[in-house]
Write a protein that holds these residues in place. Structure first.
Motif, mmCIF file in Angstrom:
data_model
loop_
_atom_site.group_PDB
_atom_site.id
_atom_site.type_symbol
_atom_site.label_atom_id
_atom_site.label_comp_id
_atom_site.label_asym_id
_atom_site.label_seq_id
_atom_site.Cartn_x
_atom_site.Cartn_y
_atom_site.Cartn_z
ATOM 1 N N ALA A 126 -2.600 6.148 4.011
ATOM 2 C CA ALA A 126 -1.712 5.046 4.356
ATOM 3 C C ALA A 126 -1.955 3.897 3.382
ATOM 4 O O ALA A 126 -3.092 3.530 3.128
ATOM 5 C CB ALA A 126 -1.976 4.589 5.791
ATOM 6 N N THR A 127 -0.895 3.368 2.784
ATOM 7 C CA THR A 127 -1.084 2.247 1.865
ATOM 8 C C THR A 127 -0.848 0.948 2.615
ATOM 9 O O THR A 127 -0.203 0.929 3.665
ATOM 10 C CB THR A 127 -0.105 2.340 0.687
ATOM 11 N N GLY A 128 -1.380 -0.123 2.072
ATOM 12 C CA GLY A 128 -1.224 -1.437 2.694
ATOM 13 C C GLY A 128 -2.200 -1.575 3.846
ATOM 14 O O GLY A 128 -2.843 -0.612 4.274
ATOM 15 N N PRO A 129 -2.332 -2.792 4.353
ATOM 16 C CA PRO A 129 -3.327 -3.065 5.382
ATOM 17 C C PRO A 129 -2.866 -2.612 6.775
ATOM 18 O O PRO A 129 -2.386 -3.412 7.566
ATOM 19 C CB PRO A 129 -3.491 -4.580 5.316
ATOM 20 N N GLY A 130 -2.997 -1.340 7.068
ATOM 21 C CA GLY A 130 -2.657 -0.816 8.382
ATOM 22 C C GLY A 130 -3.753 -1.058 9.385
ATOM 23 O O GLY A 130 -4.772 -1.673 9.073
ATOM 24 N N PRO A 131 -3.571 -0.579 10.620
ATOM 25 C CA PRO A 131 -4.573 -0.834 11.675
ATOM 26 C C PRO A 131 -5.932 -0.226 11.343
ATOM 27 O O PRO A 131 -6.962 -0.817 11.679
ATOM 28 C CB PRO A 131 -3.955 -0.192 12.911
ATOM 29 N N PRO A 146 -8.728 -8.645 2.334
ATOM 30 C CA PRO A 146 -8.363 -8.820 0.915
ATOM 31 C C PRO A 146 -7.073 -8.106 0.555
ATOM 32 O O PRO A 146 -6.422 -8.450 -0.439
ATOM 33 C CB PRO A 146 -9.562 -8.221 0.177
ATOM 34 N N GLU A 147 -6.705 -7.104 1.350
ATOM 35 C CA GLU A 147 -5.485 -6.358 1.048
ATOM 36 C C GLU A 147 -4.229 -7.114 1.502
ATOM 37 O O GLU A 147 -3.108 -6.690 1.189
ATOM 38 C CB GLU A 147 -5.552 -4.988 1.731
ATOM 39 N N ASP A 148 -4.373 -8.232 2.220
ATOM 40 C CA ASP A 148 -3.223 -9.017 2.672
ATOM 41 C C ASP A 148 -2.695 -9.911 1.553
ATOM 42 O O ASP A 148 -3.448 -10.391 0.709
ATOM 43 C CB ASP A 148 -3.646 -9.925 3.850
#
Lengths: 415, 415
Positions: free
Chosen positions: A14-19, A94-96
């Motif tokens: 999963a890419t991006g800041p998921g749960p 940091p991914e946000d």
């Protein structure tokens, strides 16, 4: 959902800041005290999700597992995230997009300079390490708030003077659209936050405890007001206590997030001094408000101003702060104005003729020449300009000083 | 004896400072306002005796005669010397052993850098020109008094703070065998002189008027006490009034005679600032006492500390002044002491274990490890040292914080 399932999903691509990723960072923020160089490096190295999986499986290297110790078995992530949500807080990673990557980059650069082994490595209370995650409470957007920001730090045992100056600076910086960042403590910190709030400017309190139980408790109303337009920020998950060493670890964030640190009052060997030195280490401006040399609360400020190599700049107003941290070309402080006087700009001879003029009885040009030590011709040349400037007057029989307009000094006024 | 006869005798080849030479210098000190570059150069060029003879004969160059003007006809030398003698004063000339040649050499170097014509030449109030002679009153020896000397200057409209600091500095410098040099004015000057006198140290007042009628008149008793062990010094002959521009001209001597100038309180655009800049121009230390940024009387001090290229150093004690002006190796100020604490010097793990200890109910090492984020083994290794330092204690069932000895801070005390 169990942590391990969430992690597996996150690790699955999963890419991006998921749960899963957010839960991993939440777990890491409780697993080890922030500021630990080797732990931060390990997370950077294998990624946050994989770091948590390995630590929980006992598969991380020995020295990394030792840092986590007994906490490896625990999982409070769902409780922490729920507790945050209940008080209007969230976990920034940091991914946000909102992550203040630019200011925090100075910490990434600084940690790269640390040795690999424990030998010669900075102590956790002084190490310049980026945060693994930030718990933020309030309505502001962190990256935007810190873009034009200044830290104001100082003693908790401040004097009325220190609080007055911190309040004025906080207000005037807020009024100029600068975000005031401080630690929410008693004394200088609180005065700076309050000054900004009076100017209706958002302000940012970086805490050494959970954002749901900000310390000190007596500042409950203040923290509530800060969160309304600004942010409470902490590396520690909800519920964490303000342990003593955490304040030292926290201070690096105050220095890193801002363009400069203003120290208002500081005792000798104080935390505010440490924050100032970190600001310097991170390439930030170190700005010092002096005070009476008779005040123990200004000793630390004066020591910083005397410290060679620190490059600290004395500031006495928000305009001077902005001049130091602002962009070149904008934000220049006006010079301090002194009293203007008609005497200013008088030539040497004219000034001497003026000084030669008596207060009461008028005298002739020859007498003026003798007293002033110049030619009669020079006197005659100087008198019309002095008369026009309202400095001398003709009595009918000679020249004398014109009565002062208001508060002009007597002899020696220029000494 | 007529002046011209005395001059002839002096010109006849008498070596050393005889009556003719001294009378020539006395005449010169009244003929032209001190600080006049071209006049000083002319006297250097032809010698003091010949300069007087030519000026009285109308044989000096036109521009030199213009400087003297109507005064060329007058001769008050015998009256001046007699007047000086009556008040316990004497005329010091550069040909005397007592002449402070070494400190004043900085002025000779500075004047050499001035252009030859009037174009671009410094104004008389700012020009760094050596004095032609010095009228001194008192029992001290000028060259010895200024060998280890510091100037303390500042505002006449000083605050209680400024006077307190100036008095303390004057006292503490005097007690360390440093001569305090100032201008005898109200405010900071007077406080500095008085401080030195309290320490029973000689002090030196450089005046902008005759030493027989020191200004301000209200300082009559102070000047009398200064003259008992120290000196009143002036470039102007007895009877001269404290004209405004003379204070500016005088200030260069205060800067030149001393190893450094301490500014205690100064308004914006003040004479004390000018003195500080001259001290810098003469290669002397510029030392600044800061004050509250809310005080108009400290604005000038803070501007000097902010001034780039001035190299001003903040000082808050006599020890720091002496460190700056003293000889290398001697005179080092001790560092400012901060509060010592048993926590100082604790390692990272020990500090965390300490912070993990509860105040009341003792807890076991496993709990401490979980809270501190480290291994149980590390906790067991840290506890004995913490107990020895009196920081933790064993309750019988677990470990807790030892009660603080006195005034130890709670959480966040290091922030």
């Amino acid at each position: 959902m169990r942590l391990d399932e969430d992690l597996e999903e996150a690790a699955g691509g999963a890419t991006g800041p998921g749960p899963g990723l957010r839960r991993a960072r939440a777990w890491l923020s409780r697993a080890v005290e922030p500021g630990t160089i080797d732990f931060w490096r390990y997370v950077e190295d294998v990624g946050p999700v994989e770091a948590v999986r390995r630590l929980r499986a006992g598969a991380a290297p020995e020295r990394i597992r030792a840092l986590v110790g007994a906490r490896a078995e625990e999982d409070a992530t769902l409780a922490d995230l729920a507790r945050a949500e209940r008080c209007g807080a969230r976990l920034l990673v940091p991914e946000d997009d909102e992550w203040p990557a630019l200011p925090l980059h100075a910490l990434t650069l600084a940690v790269a300079a640390e040795p690999v082994g424990p030998k010669g490595q900075s102590d956790r209370t002084t190490a310049l390490v980026p945060p693994l995650a930030l718990w933020v409470r309030g309505t502001g957007r962190l990256d935007e708030l810190v873009d034009r920001s200044v830290a104001i730090v100082g003693s908790r045992a401040s004097t009325a003077y220190g609080e007055h100056v911190a309040g004025e600076l906080g207000h005037d910086l807020g009024a100029r659209d600068w975000t005031v960042v401080s630690g929410g403590a008693f004394g200088v910190d609180a005065a700076a936050h309050r000054g900004a709030l009076v100017a209706e400017a958002p302000t940012l309190a970086v805490l050494a405890c959970g954002v749901d139980r900000p310390y000190p408790a007596a500042h409950g109303a203040l923290f509530h007001r800060i969160a309304e337009t600004g942010l409470l920020v902490s590396e520690w998950p909800p519920g964490c206590a303000p342990l003593r060493h955490r304040f030292l670890v926290r201070n690096r964030l105050i220095a890193a997030l801002t363009r400069g640190t203003v120290v208002v009052e500081a005792a000798a060997r104080s935390g505010a001094q440490a924050t100032a030195r970190r600001a310097r280490d991170l390439g930030r401006q170190v700005l010092i408000v002096p005070g009476p040399v008779t005040s123990a609360m200004s000793v630390g400020c004066h020591e910083l101003l005397r410290e060679e190599g620190l490059g600290a700049v004395l500031v006495s107003s928000a305009a001077q702060v902005v001049e130091a941290v602002g962009r070149i070309g904008e934000d220049l402080a006006p010079p301090v104005a002194g009293p203007e006087s008609a005497r200013d700009g008088l030539g040497d001879v004219a000034a001497r003729v003026l000084d030669a003029c008596p207060v009461r009885t008028g005298v002739g040009p020859e007498r003026l020449a003798a007293v002033a030590g110049c030619d009669v011709l020079e006197v005659l040349r100087a008198l019309p300009a002095l008369e026009l400037a309202g400095l001398v007057e003709w009595t009918g029989t000679g020249w004398r000083l014109a009565p002062p307009p208001k508060g002009r000094g007597g002899p020696g006024a220029a000494a």
